[in-house]
Write a protein that holds these residues in place. Sequence first.
Motif, PDB file in Angstrom:
ATOM      1  N   GLU A   9     121.149 119.492 -55.235  1.00  0.00           N
ATOM      2  CA  GLU A   9     120.765 119.936 -56.572  1.00  0.00           C
ATOM      3  C   GLU A   9     119.329 120.466 -56.574  1.00  0.00           C
ATOM      4  O   GLU A   9     119.022 121.466 -57.239  1.00  0.00           O
ATOM      5  CB  GLU A   9     120.903 118.776 -57.561  1.00  0.00           C
ATOM      6  CG  GLU A   9     120.620 119.128 -59.009  1.00  0.00           C
ATOM      7  CD  GLU A   9     121.632 120.087 -59.595  1.00  0.00           C
ATOM      8  OE1 GLU A   9     121.313 120.707 -60.633  1.00  0.00           O
ATOM      9  OE2 GLU A   9     122.737 120.235 -59.033  1.00  0.00           O
ATOM     10  N   GLN A  10     118.452 119.792 -55.840  1.00  0.00           N
ATOM     11  CA  GLN A  10     117.066 120.251 -55.753  1.00  0.00           C
ATOM     12  C   GLN A  10     116.994 121.653 -55.142  1.00  0.00           C
ATOM     13  O   GLN A  10     116.285 122.531 -55.651  1.00  0.00           O
ATOM     14  CB  GLN A  10     116.247 119.282 -54.901  1.00  0.00           C
ATOM     15  CG  GLN A  10     114.785 119.707 -54.753  1.00  0.00           C
ATOM     16  CD  GLN A  10     114.161 119.194 -53.474  1.00  0.00           C
ATOM     17  OE1 GLN A  10     114.864 118.931 -52.488  1.00  0.00           O
ATOM     18  NE2 GLN A  10     112.851 119.037 -53.475  1.00  0.00           N
ATOM     19  N   LEU A  11     117.731 121.865 -54.061  1.00  0.00           N
ATOM     20  CA  LEU A  11     117.724 123.169 -53.407  1.00  0.00           C
ATOM     21  C   LEU A  11     118.276 124.261 -54.316  1.00  0.00           C
ATOM     22  O   LEU A  11     117.733 125.375 -54.379  1.00  0.00           O
ATOM     23  CB  LEU A  11     118.532 123.103 -52.114  1.00  0.00           C
ATOM     24  CG  LEU A  11     117.940 122.231 -51.003  1.00  0.00           C
ATOM     25  CD1 LEU A  11     118.944 122.054 -49.868  1.00  0.00           C
ATOM     26  CD2 LEU A  11     116.636 122.814 -50.486  1.00  0.00           C
ATOM     27  N   LEU A  12     119.334 123.942 -55.052  1.00  0.00           N
ATOM     28  CA  LEU A  12     119.917 124.919 -55.967  1.00  0.00           C
ATOM     29  C   LEU A  12     118.953 125.254 -57.102  1.00  0.00           C
ATOM     30  O   LEU A  12     118.884 126.404 -57.546  1.00  0.00           O
ATOM     31  CB  LEU A  12     121.241 124.399 -56.521  1.00  0.00           C
ATOM     32  CG  LEU A  12     122.391 124.299 -55.517  1.00  0.00           C
ATOM     33  CD1 LEU A  12     123.611 123.646 -56.148  1.00  0.00           C
ATOM     34  CD2 LEU A  12     122.755 125.675 -54.965  1.00  0.00           C
ATOM     35  N   SER A  13     118.207 124.267 -57.565  1.00  0.00           N
ATOM     36  CA  SER A  13     117.227 124.510 -58.626  1.00  0.00           C
ATOM     37  C   SER A  13     116.115 125.432 -58.140  1.00  0.00           C
ATOM     38  O   SER A  13     115.690 126.348 -58.858  1.00  0.00           O
ATOM     39  CB  SER A  13     116.632 123.184 -59.116  1.00  0.00           C
ATOM     40  OG  SER A  13     117.622 122.398 -59.751  1.00  0.00           O
TER      41      SER A  13
ATOM     42  N   HIS B 105     121.914 123.206 -43.191  1.00  0.00           N
ATOM     43  CA  HIS B 105     122.933 122.158 -43.094  1.00  0.00           C
ATOM     44  C   HIS B 105     123.770 122.125 -44.384  1.00  0.00           C
ATOM     45  O   HIS B 105     124.985 121.906 -44.346  1.00  0.00           O
ATOM     46  CB  HIS B 105     122.257 120.803 -42.871  1.00  0.00           C
ATOM     47  CG  HIS B 105     123.203 119.636 -42.980  1.00  0.00           C
ATOM     48  ND1 HIS B 105     124.129 119.335 -42.009  1.00  0.00           N
ATOM     49  CD2 HIS B 105     123.372 118.702 -43.961  1.00  0.00           C
ATOM     50  CE1 HIS B 105     124.832 118.277 -42.379  1.00  0.00           C
ATOM     51  NE2 HIS B 105     124.384 117.867 -43.557  1.00  0.00           N
ATOM     52  N   TYR B 106     123.117 122.362 -45.510  1.00  0.00           N
ATOM     53  CA  TYR B 106     123.809 122.366 -46.793  1.00  0.00           C
ATOM     54  C   TYR B 106     124.487 123.710 -47.069  1.00  0.00           C
ATOM     55  O   TYR B 106     125.594 123.757 -47.624  1.00  0.00           O
ATOM     56  CB  TYR B 106     122.823 122.081 -47.923  1.00  0.00           C
ATOM     57  CG  TYR B 106     122.380 120.644 -48.005  1.00  0.00           C
ATOM     58  CD1 TYR B 106     123.114 119.705 -48.733  1.00  0.00           C
ATOM     59  CD2 TYR B 106     121.221 120.204 -47.363  1.00  0.00           C
ATOM     60  CE1 TYR B 106     122.713 118.374 -48.807  1.00  0.00           C
ATOM     61  CE2 TYR B 106     120.811 118.881 -47.435  1.00  0.00           C
ATOM     62  CZ  TYR B 106     121.564 117.973 -48.158  1.00  0.00           C
ATOM     63  OH  TYR B 106     121.163 116.658 -48.229  1.00  0.00           O
ATOM     64  N   PHE B 107     123.809 124.784 -46.696  1.00  0.00           N
ATOM     65  CA  PHE B 107     124.305 126.131 -46.975  1.00  0.00           C
ATOM     66  C   PHE B 107     124.169 126.964 -45.700  1.00  0.00           C
ATOM     67  O   PHE B 107     123.058 127.346 -45.322  1.00  0.00           O
ATOM     68  CB  PHE B 107     123.508 126.766 -48.118  1.00  0.00           C
ATOM     69  CG  PHE B 107     123.427 125.902 -49.344  1.00  0.00           C
ATOM     70  CD1 PHE B 107     124.487 125.810 -50.234  1.00  0.00           C
ATOM     71  CD2 PHE B 107     122.280 125.153 -49.593  1.00  0.00           C
ATOM     72  CE1 PHE B 107     124.410 124.997 -51.352  1.00  0.00           C
ATOM     73  CE2 PHE B 107     122.193 124.346 -50.710  1.00  0.00           C
ATOM     74  CZ  PHE B 107     123.265 124.262 -51.594  1.00  0.00           C
ATOM     75  N   PRO B 108     125.279 127.258 -45.022  1.00  0.00           N
ATOM     76  CA  PRO B 108     125.220 127.891 -43.704  1.00  0.00           C
ATOM     77  C   PRO B 108     124.507 129.242 -43.662  1.00  0.00           C
ATOM     78  O   PRO B 108     123.901 129.596 -42.655  1.00  0.00           O
ATOM     79  CB  PRO B 108     126.700 128.040 -43.319  1.00  0.00           C
ATOM     80  CG  PRO B 108     127.398 126.981 -44.118  1.00  0.00           C
ATOM     81  CD  PRO B 108     126.646 126.883 -45.406  1.00  0.00           C
TER      82      PRO B 108
END
Length: 203
Positions: free
Chosen positions: A20-24, A56-59
């Motif tokens: 969620e932090q990365l998406l924000s 790792h979260y988003f290739p």
Amino acid sequence: MAANPQERTRRRLSTEERREQLLSVGARLFAQKPYDDVWIERVAEIAGVSRGLLYHYFPTKRDFFAAVVRRESERMLRLTEAEPGLPVDEQITAGLDAFLGYVESHAEGFRAFHRAEAAGDPLVREVYRNGLAAQERQILAALAADPGAADLTQDTSALRLAVRGWLAFMVAVCLEWLAEPAGLTREQVRDLCAKALLGAITR
């Protein structure tokens, strides 16, 4: 030697919290710049993580932006879900109130979502268009659920086109409102959009 605050923060975040932090962070950057001008390294730097962890979260970058767009689409749909039993005009007013509340509270995500159409990546554009199609279906379902609006839903092709055109109008109004918030109050924007939709679907 004691770990620095950043290291402690990394360990405290759960997988979902980190995502969620990365998406924000992504929503903020994509709202400010075109897709090609956003660097994954900058996202990782702001979030205080390594580039490897982000991947790792988003290739890929396209997967990351697609996730940002999908997240905002799902949030909009949740906030504007129709309330069963309300007449169509009340549904529109209530839905717009919720939607404009989202636009105010998540301006960066809203801008990022609507930047996706300009992205050259087919996956990102597909996620964006699927989000718009879901909004369109949600509005059509709310109209169909109101017995008093039966005459509006007889010509489904014309109604679908009217709703699609109105969504484009509403997005343009909201983006302009965010750019010049002193121009109109939230209530004035709501009433403007409500009148436009009612005018578009009323014969």
